[in-house]
Motif scaffolding. Structure first.
Motif, mmCIF file in Angstrom:
data_model
loop_
_atom_site.group_PDB
_atom_site.id
_atom_site.type_symbol
_atom_site.label_atom_id
_atom_site.label_comp_id
_atom_site.label_asym_id
_atom_site.label_seq_id
_atom_site.Cartn_x
_atom_site.Cartn_y
_atom_site.Cartn_z
ATOM 1 N N GLN A 47 -4.762 6.719 -6.858
ATOM 2 C CA GLN A 47 -3.588 6.010 -7.359
ATOM 3 C C GLN A 47 -3.930 4.549 -7.634
ATOM 4 O OE1 GLN A 47 -0.063 6.960 -7.969
ATOM 5 N NE2 GLN A 47 -0.452 5.012 -8.979
ATOM 6 N N VAL A 48 -3.574 4.051 -8.826
ATOM 7 C CA VAL A 48 -3.754 2.634 -9.119
ATOM 8 C C VAL A 48 -2.571 1.861 -8.549
ATOM 9 C CG1 VAL A 48 -5.079 3.134 -11.196
ATOM 10 C CG2 VAL A 48 -2.619 2.767 -11.375
ATOM 11 N N TYR A 49 -2.786 0.583 -8.252
ATOM 12 C CA TYR A 49 -1.752 -0.242 -7.645
ATOM 13 C C TYR A 49 -1.745 -1.627 -8.282
ATOM 14 C CZ TYR A 49 -1.159 3.101 -3.813
ATOM 15 O OH TYR A 49 -0.887 4.224 -3.061
ATOM 16 N N GLU A 50 -0.623 -2.311 -8.126
ATOM 17 C CA GLU A 50 -0.507 -3.726 -8.456
ATOM 18 C C GLU A 50 -0.589 -4.532 -7.169
ATOM 19 O OE1 GLU A 50 2.786 -7.008 -10.056
ATOM 20 O OE2 GLU A 50 3.036 -4.881 -10.574
ATOM 21 N N THR A 51 -1.381 -5.594 -7.188
ATOM 22 C CA THR A 51 -1.461 -6.484 -6.043
ATOM 23 C C THR A 51 -0.986 -7.879 -6.450
ATOM 24 O OG1 THR A 51 -2.912 -7.281 -4.256
ATOM 25 C CG2 THR A 51 -3.850 -7.213 -6.476
ATOM 26 N N GLY A 52 -0.636 -8.697 -5.478
ATOM 27 C CA GLY A 52 -0.194 -10.059 -5.765
ATOM 28 C C GLY A 52 1.118 -10.396 -5.089
ATOM 29 N N PRO A 53 1.725 -11.530 -5.484
ATOM 30 C CA PRO A 53 2.975 -11.973 -4.857
ATOM 31 C C PRO A 53 4.098 -10.960 -4.926
ATOM 32 C CG PRO A 53 2.014 -13.776 -6.105
ATOM 33 C CD PRO A 53 1.199 -12.552 -6.415
ATOM 34 N N LEU A 54 4.209 -10.215 -6.032
ATOM 35 C CA LEU A 54 5.299 -9.245 -6.132
ATOM 36 C C LEU A 54 5.173 -8.185 -5.050
ATOM 37 C CD1 LEU A 54 7.801 -8.475 -7.807
ATOM 38 C CD2 LEU A 54 6.319 -6.941 -9.115
ATOM 39 N N ALA A 55 3.951 -7.723 -4.794
ATOM 40 C CA ALA A 55 3.744 -6.727 -3.742
ATOM 41 C C ALA A 55 4.083 -7.297 -2.367
ATOM 42 C CB ALA A 55 2.298 -6.236 -3.768
ATOM 43 N N ARG A 56 3.775 -8.565 -2.162
ATOM 44 C CA ARG A 56 4.055 -9.170 -0.848
ATOM 45 C C ARG A 56 5.527 -9.494 -0.662
ATOM 46 N NH1 ARG A 56 -1.157 -11.918 -1.734
ATOM 47 N NH2 ARG A 56 -0.073 -13.617 -2.799
ATOM 48 N N THR A 77 6.818 2.934 -13.059
ATOM 49 C CA THR A 77 6.017 1.718 -12.983
ATOM 50 C C THR A 77 4.850 1.939 -12.028
ATOM 51 O OG1 THR A 77 7.446 0.867 -11.216
ATOM 52 C CG2 THR A 77 7.975 0.215 -13.482
ATOM 53 N N VAL A 78 3.838 1.117 -12.176
ATOM 54 C CA VAL A 78 2.696 1.174 -11.270
ATOM 55 C C VAL A 78 3.158 0.732 -9.885
ATOM 56 C CG1 VAL A 78 0.444 0.146 -10.748
ATOM 57 C CG2 VAL A 78 1.013 0.798 -13.100
ATOM 58 N N PRO A 79 2.885 1.499 -8.851
ATOM 59 C CA PRO A 79 3.351 1.111 -7.514
ATOM 60 C C PRO A 79 2.695 -0.165 -7.027
ATOM 61 C CG PRO A 79 1.878 3.000 -7.384
ATOM 62 C CD PRO A 79 2.159 2.782 -8.839
ATOM 63 N N LEU A 80 3.386 -0.824 -6.125
ATOM 64 C CA LEU A 80 2.889 -2.062 -5.527
ATOM 65 C C LEU A 80 2.000 -1.736 -4.337
ATOM 66 C CD1 LEU A 80 6.255 -4.017 -5.615
ATOM 67 C CD2 LEU A 80 4.328 -4.292 -7.186
ATOM 68 N N LEU A 81 0.890 -2.437 -4.238
ATOM 69 C CA LEU A 81 -0.044 -2.202 -3.136
ATOM 70 C C LEU A 81 0.628 -2.552 -1.811
ATOM 71 C CD1 LEU A 81 -3.028 -1.405 -2.520
ATOM 72 C CD2 LEU A 81 -3.529 -3.862 -2.494
ATOM 73 N N PRO A 82 0.724 -1.611 -0.882
ATOM 74 C CA PRO A 82 1.371 -1.919 0.397
ATOM 75 C C PRO A 82 0.519 -2.857 1.230
ATOM 76 C CG PRO A 82 0.425 0.284 0.449
ATOM 77 C CD PRO A 82 0.270 -0.212 -0.963
ATOM 78 N N PRO A 126 -10.509 -0.511 -9.074
ATOM 79 C CA PRO A 126 -10.125 -0.022 -7.746
ATOM 80 C C PRO A 126 -8.894 0.866 -7.768
ATOM 81 C CG PRO A 126 -9.575 -2.349 -8.002
ATOM 82 C CD PRO A 126 -10.382 -1.966 -9.196
ATOM 83 N N GLN A 127 -8.838 1.757 -6.821
ATOM 84 C CA GLN A 127 -7.706 2.658 -6.633
ATOM 85 C C GLN A 127 -7.788 3.178 -5.194
ATOM 86 O OE1 GLN A 127 -8.606 6.030 -6.099
ATOM 87 N NE2 GLN A 127 -10.773 5.624 -6.469
ATOM 88 N N LEU A 128 -6.706 3.725 -4.741
ATOM 89 C CA LEU A 128 -6.664 4.319 -3.410
ATOM 90 C C LEU A 128 -6.142 5.733 -3.542
ATOM 91 C CD1 LEU A 128 -5.186 1.368 -1.294
ATOM 92 C CD2 LEU A 128 -7.590 1.984 -1.610
ATOM 93 N N GLY A 172 -5.998 1.437 -17.353
ATOM 94 C CA GLY A 172 -4.892 2.221 -16.826
ATOM 95 C C GLY A 172 -4.109 1.526 -15.734
ATOM 96 N N GLY A 173 -4.381 0.248 -15.504
ATOM 97 C CA GLY A 173 -3.683 -0.491 -14.461
ATOM 98 C C GLY A 173 -2.355 -1.043 -14.931
ATOM 99 N N VAL A 174 -1.792 -1.925 -14.123
ATOM 100 C CA VAL A 174 -0.424 -2.375 -14.381
ATOM 101 C C VAL A 174 -0.317 -3.141 -15.698
ATOM 102 C CG1 VAL A 174 -0.727 -4.457 -12.956
ATOM 103 C CG2 VAL A 174 1.569 -3.576 -13.424
ATOM 104 N N PHE A 175 -1.325 -3.937 -16.065
ATOM 105 C CA PHE A 175 -1.225 -4.666 -17.329
ATOM 106 C C PHE A 175 -1.150 -3.699 -18.507
ATOM 107 C CE2 PHE A 175 -3.202 -6.329 -21.160
ATOM 108 C CZ PHE A 175 -2.347 -7.386 -21.433
#
Length: 374
Positions: free
Chosen positions: A222-231, A188-193, A217-219, A326-329
């Motif tokens: 690496q692509v990341y998922e951001t939002g409530p799930l990451a938090r 799975t796409v990792p969650l943005l720390p 965006p990427q870091l 190429g992101g989480v969606f």
């Protein structure tokens, strides 16, 4: 097809969704802030990006303050205002949009009362009172079934049954769980720390978010998922859903946990055990970066000042993290069985709602026949 900023296109063939594409056509409006003073830009940003206007305005001011070389420290009023806006956006999705997707009556009356009450918060006392009402909402809509058992569910069947004893959101979660696992892939796409503005500066390519970065965006590649799930990934119940590959349900559950955090921030702003919702750091002489945790995820603003005027500006919104190529969606939206195009459309809509774009979106499901006649 109506003209919408975000078009989500799926290819369905022989009972399977083989691919999805997120076509993001919304314009990059940050350039309109060039030539403005920080105060003018803050006011304009609240209009240009009205859906989260409070976060956008404060991001402009924080980035400009950092660009001047001044240390940024969030105050109680700013933290409370950001928490209030995030709470309103969380409630909009949870109480209006998710019930519509499941053919349930939206919770309009409760939403309207709380939305107005949040808009009328003016001081510490009213923030404390309304924050309590929001916590009651989370309890009634999601957690009341868990209060009855007084323990974590032992398995997914019990998890679903526990959710079903709550309000509308709990019943939606129960149906999502009963629909089966939503993760089609092992990886799975990792969650943005959780990163501060200074950490993000270190990861920016070439020290500035150029247009390519703002679009995708990427870091460090690496692509990341951001939002409530990451938090909220460390929440035991959210983690339980992730473990069983129910990430769509986990995102909705995380949204309600995040809503309760917003209420807590309203009542007790700037707690020592939670990072502030906004911070900023200097990127060099006349250049600053602000980071804001919004309802949808991490929002970045970068500014370059020349004297008292803005010479360059960039905005990286949560939608561009989650719906980038190429992101989480796109990663999670394909590679699963769907008995017919109607079910494929429904589940893609559920995934999109869970990832929560900040623009209107439309889902199209193409079949072999439609592709052949295109």
């Amino acid at each position: 097809m109506t003209q919408v900023p975000l078009h989500l296109v799926a290819q369905w063939r022989d009972g399977r969704v083989e691919s999805v594409e997120a076509i993001n056509a919304r314009p990059m409006a940050a350039g309109l802030l060039k030539g403005k003073s920080p105060e003018e830009a803050a006011q304009m940003a609240g209009v240009l990006f009205s859906l989260c206007g409070v976060a956008q305005r404060h991001a402009v001011l924080a980035a400009c303050q950092a660009a001047r070389g001044e240390a940024y420290a969030v105050d109680v009023e700013t933290e409370r205002a950001l928490a209030i806006e995030a709470a309103q956006l969380h409630m909009w999705r949870a109480l209006l949009d998710w019930p519509n997707l499941f053919g349930m009556a939206p919770v309009r009356d409760r939403f309207g009362l709380l939305h107005r009450a949040l808009s009328q918060v003016r001081d510490k006392a009213s923030a404390f009172e309304v924050g309590g009402h929001v916590l009651n909402l989370v309890g009634n809509e999601l957690l009341s079934g868990f209060f009855v058992t007084m323990r974590e569910p032992r398995n997914l069947t019990e998890f679903s049954a526990t959710c079903s004893r709550a309000g509308t959101v709990g019943k939606i979660l129960s149906q999502l769980i009963d629909a089966g696992a939503s993760d089609p892939l092992e990886e799975t796409v990792p969650l943005l720390p959780s990163l501060r503005a200074s950490d993000l500066i270190e990861a920016l390519p070439n020290g500035w978010p150029d247009e390519d970065f703002c679009r995708a965006p990427q870091l460090a590649g690496q692509v990341y998922e951001t939002g409530p799930l990451a938090r909220q990934v460390s929440n035991p119940l959210v983690a339980r859903l992730i473990t069983h590959r129910h990430r769509i349900a986990a995102r909705l559950f995380a949204r309600l946990v995040d809503l309760s955090d917003c209420a807590s921030r309203m009542r007790y702003p700037l707690p020592t055990d939670m990072p502030p919702m906004i911070d900023a750091a200097s990127m060099g002489d006349g250049v600053g970066l602000a980071r804001v945790e919004t309802a949808r995820g991490v929002l970045l603003h970068a500014v370059r000042l020349e004297g008292d005027m803005i010479a360059d500006y960039a905005v990286v919104a949560p939608t561009e993290w989650n719906f980038r190529p190429g992101g989480v969606f796109e990663h999670e939206g394909a590679g699963w069985d769907a008995p017919d195009p109607a079910y494929a459309r429904w589940r893609i809509q559920a995934l999109a709602l869970a990832l929560d774009p900040c623009v209107n979106f439309e889902v199209s499901v193409k079949t072999d026949e439609e592709v052949a006649h295109a």
